[in-house]
Design a protein around this motif. Structure first.
Motif, PDB file in Angstrom:
ATOM      1  N   ALA A  40     102.817 -24.534  46.007  1.00 30.19           N
ATOM      2  CA  ALA A  40     103.117 -24.626  44.566  1.00 30.19           C
ATOM      3  C   ALA A  40     101.833 -24.764  43.745  1.00 30.19           C
ATOM      4  CB  ALA A  40     104.041 -25.809  44.295  1.00 30.19           C
ATOM      5  N   HIS A  41     100.893 -25.553  44.229  1.00 29.18           N
ATOM      6  CA  HIS A  41      99.626 -25.725  43.511  1.00 29.18           C
ATOM      7  C   HIS A  41      98.765 -24.468  43.577  1.00 29.18           C
ATOM      8  CE1 HIS A  41      99.471 -30.379  43.180  1.00 29.18           C
ATOM      9  NE2 HIS A  41     100.642 -29.885  42.855  1.00 29.18           N
ATOM     10  N   LEU A  42      98.844 -23.733  44.684  1.00 34.43           N
ATOM     11  CA  LEU A  42      98.098 -22.486  44.785  1.00 34.43           C
ATOM     12  C   LEU A  42      98.640 -21.456  43.792  1.00 34.43           C
ATOM     13  CD1 LEU A  42      97.594 -22.193  48.650  1.00 34.43           C
ATOM     14  CD2 LEU A  42      95.954 -22.962  46.921  1.00 34.43           C
ATOM     15  N   ARG A  43      99.938 -21.480  43.574  1.00 37.41           N
ATOM     16  CA  ARG A  43     100.546 -20.594  42.558  1.00 37.41           C
ATOM     17  C   ARG A  43     100.070 -21.007  41.171  1.00 37.41           C
ATOM     18  NH1 ARG A  43     105.334 -17.204  42.657  1.00 37.41           N
ATOM     19  NH2 ARG A  43     105.113 -16.033  40.731  1.00 37.41           N
ATOM     20  N   LEU A  44     100.020 -22.322  40.901  1.00 36.34           N
ATOM     21  CA  LEU A  44      99.501 -22.812  39.614  1.00 36.34           C
ATOM     22  C   LEU A  44      98.035 -22.421  39.431  1.00 36.34           C
ATOM     23  CD1 LEU A  44     101.065 -26.396  39.475  1.00 36.34           C
ATOM     24  CD2 LEU A  44     101.666 -24.423  38.051  1.00 36.34           C
ATOM     25  N   LEU A  45      97.261 -22.489  40.493  1.00 40.23           N
ATOM     26  CA  LEU A  45      95.859 -22.074  40.435  1.00 40.23           C
ATOM     27  C   LEU A  45      95.765 -20.609  40.016  1.00 40.23           C
ATOM     28  CD1 LEU A  45      92.782 -22.159  41.027  1.00 40.23           C
ATOM     29  CD2 LEU A  45      93.371 -21.720  43.429  1.00 40.23           C
ATOM     30  N   SER A  46      96.555 -19.754  40.637  1.00 38.69           N
ATOM     31  CA  SER A  46      96.544 -18.328  40.302  1.00 38.69           C
ATOM     32  C   SER A  46      96.901 -18.102  38.839  1.00 38.69           C
ATOM     33  CB  SER A  46      97.520 -17.566  41.197  1.00 38.69           C
ATOM     34  OG  SER A  46      97.164 -17.690  42.543  1.00 38.69           O
ATOM     35  N   GLU A  47      97.909 -18.806  38.364  1.00 37.13           N
ATOM     36  CA  GLU A  47      98.319 -18.674  36.961  1.00 37.13           C
ATOM     37  C   GLU A  47      97.221 -19.150  36.017  1.00 37.13           C
ATOM     38  OE1 GLU A  47     102.008 -20.810  36.750  1.00 37.13           O
ATOM     39  OE2 GLU A  47     103.052 -19.336  38.009  1.00 37.13           O
ATOM     40  N   TRP A  48      96.555 -20.254  36.375  1.00 36.84           N
ATOM     41  CA  TRP A  48      95.489 -20.773  35.524  1.00 36.84           C
ATOM     42  C   TRP A  48      94.316 -19.790  35.466  1.00 36.84           C
ATOM     43  CZ3 TRP A  48      90.511 -23.123  36.481  1.00 36.84           C
ATOM     44  CH2 TRP A  48      89.961 -23.738  35.351  1.00 36.84           C
ATOM     45  N   LEU A  49      93.981 -19.184  36.595  1.00 38.20           N
ATOM     46  CA  LEU A  49      92.897 -18.203  36.612  1.00 38.20           C
ATOM     47  C   LEU A  49      93.226 -17.003  35.724  1.00 38.20           C
ATOM     48  CD1 LEU A  49      91.863 -18.251  40.385  1.00 38.20           C
ATOM     49  CD2 LEU A  49      90.701 -19.350  38.458  1.00 38.20           C
ATOM     50  N   LEU A  50      94.494 -16.600  35.713  1.00 37.34           N
ATOM     51  CA  LEU A  50      94.911 -15.511  34.825  1.00 37.34           C
ATOM     52  C   LEU A  50      94.802 -15.935  33.359  1.00 37.34           C
ATOM     53  CD1 LEU A  50      97.966 -14.132  36.793  1.00 37.34           C
ATOM     54  CD2 LEU A  50      95.817 -12.942  36.345  1.00 37.34           C
ATOM     55  N   GLU A  51      95.231 -17.158  33.043  1.00 39.33           N
ATOM     56  CA  GLU A  51      95.118 -17.670  31.672  1.00 39.33           C
ATOM     57  C   GLU A  51      93.666 -17.701  31.219  1.00 39.33           C
ATOM     58  OE1 GLU A  51      96.837 -21.560  31.440  1.00 39.33           O
ATOM     59  OE2 GLU A  51      98.790 -20.844  32.139  1.00 39.33           O
ATOM     60  N   GLN A  52      92.773 -18.045  32.138  1.00 39.36           N
ATOM     61  CA  GLN A  52      91.343 -18.140  31.829  1.00 39.36           C
ATOM     62  C   GLN A  52      90.655 -16.778  31.826  1.00 39.36           C
ATOM     63  OE1 GLN A  52      89.738 -21.052  30.960  1.00 39.36           O
ATOM     64  NE2 GLN A  52      91.849 -21.773  30.906  1.00 39.36           N
ATOM     65  N   GLN A  53      91.393 -15.722  32.135  1.00 40.91           N
ATOM     66  CA  GLN A  53      90.886 -14.353  32.206  1.00 40.91           C
ATOM     67  C   GLN A  53      89.705 -14.220  33.174  1.00 40.91           C
ATOM     68  OE1 GLN A  53      90.201 -13.226  28.104  1.00 40.91           O
ATOM     69  NE2 GLN A  53      92.336 -12.634  27.886  1.00 40.91           N
ATOM     70  N   VAL A  54      89.855 -14.835  34.329  1.00 42.79           N
ATOM     71  CA  VAL A  54      88.826 -14.790  35.363  1.00 42.79           C
ATOM     72  C   VAL A  54      88.821 -13.415  36.013  1.00 42.79           C
ATOM     73  CG1 VAL A  54      88.201 -15.719  37.631  1.00 42.79           C
ATOM     74  CG2 VAL A  54      88.890 -17.259  35.794  1.00 42.79           C
ATOM     75  N   GLU A  55      87.623 -12.836  36.155  1.00 43.73           N
ATOM     76  CA  GLU A  55      87.462 -11.512  36.759  1.00 43.73           C
ATOM     77  C   GLU A  55      87.121 -11.589  38.246  1.00 43.73           C
ATOM     78  OE1 GLU A  55      87.786  -8.431  35.232  1.00 43.73           O
ATOM     79  OE2 GLU A  55      88.490  -9.486  33.463  1.00 43.73           O
ATOM     80  N   GLU A  56      86.339 -12.600  38.645  1.00 45.43           N
ATOM     81  CA  GLU A  56      85.926 -12.744  40.039  1.00 45.43           C
ATOM     82  C   GLU A  56      86.094 -14.196  40.463  1.00 45.43           C
ATOM     83  OE1 GLU A  56      82.347 -10.721  41.611  1.00 45.43           O
ATOM     84  OE2 GLU A  56      82.033 -10.120  39.517  1.00 45.43           O
ATOM     85  N   VAL A  57      86.310 -14.378  41.765  1.00 45.24           N
ATOM     86  CA  VAL A  57      86.441 -15.720  42.337  1.00 45.24           C
ATOM     87  C   VAL A  57      85.539 -15.804  43.559  1.00 45.24           C
ATOM     88  CG1 VAL A  57      87.994 -17.361  43.477  1.00 45.24           C
ATOM     89  CG2 VAL A  57      88.820 -16.014  41.541  1.00 45.24           C
TER      90      VAL A  57
END
Length: 142
Positions: A40-57
């Protein structure tokens, strides 16, 4: 458009995540967030990265703890990131850094500074990156 990179310091039960716009001149400014390592937290992490408009990890290859994080980002973050309007050709790139190449000063381990150092060293091309093969199921092989 800003170019944002996330750094993740991976632990067994916790992820220290930082995001920075690497096109801004001067000192890096990092947004910090801590996540758990359950699905569940990994899904939240993915959503937060999308909100932050992250291009690379970029994440550190600590033991085997990086694998579920990588798989979650490939599933929930990467495809959406690549389809976003205005996405660059490197959009959705995941990098796995060898821990030795991100070693900090001796002493007590510090999670967020380690994640920040990952971003800075990725931009400076100072990290030794690991090869992560694409699973055969993704390639259409059986």
């Amino acid at each position: 458009m800003p170019y944002r990179i996330a750094g993740i310091d991976v632990h067994k039960k916790m992820l220290a995540v930082v995001v920075s716009d690497v096109e801004v001149e001067g000192e890096y400014r990092f947004e910090r967030r801590q996540f758990g390592s359950n699905p569940a937290h990994l899904r939240l992490l993915s959503e937060w990265l999308l909100e932050q408009q992250v291009e690379e990890v970029v994440m550190e290859s600590t033991a085997q703890y990086w694998k579920p994080v990588w798989e979650a980002l490939e599933r929930y973050w990467k495809p959406t990131c690549q389809k976003r309007e205005g996405a660059s050709r490197t959009s959705g790139a995941l990098h796995l850094a060898q821990a030795q190449s991100n070693r900090g000063r001796r002493g007590r381990k510090r999670d967020f500074p380690d994640a920040e150092r990952l971003v800075k060293r990725l931009v400076a091309r100072e990290l030794t990156l690991s090869f992560v093969p694409i699973p055969s199921s993704v390639c259409g092989e059986r």
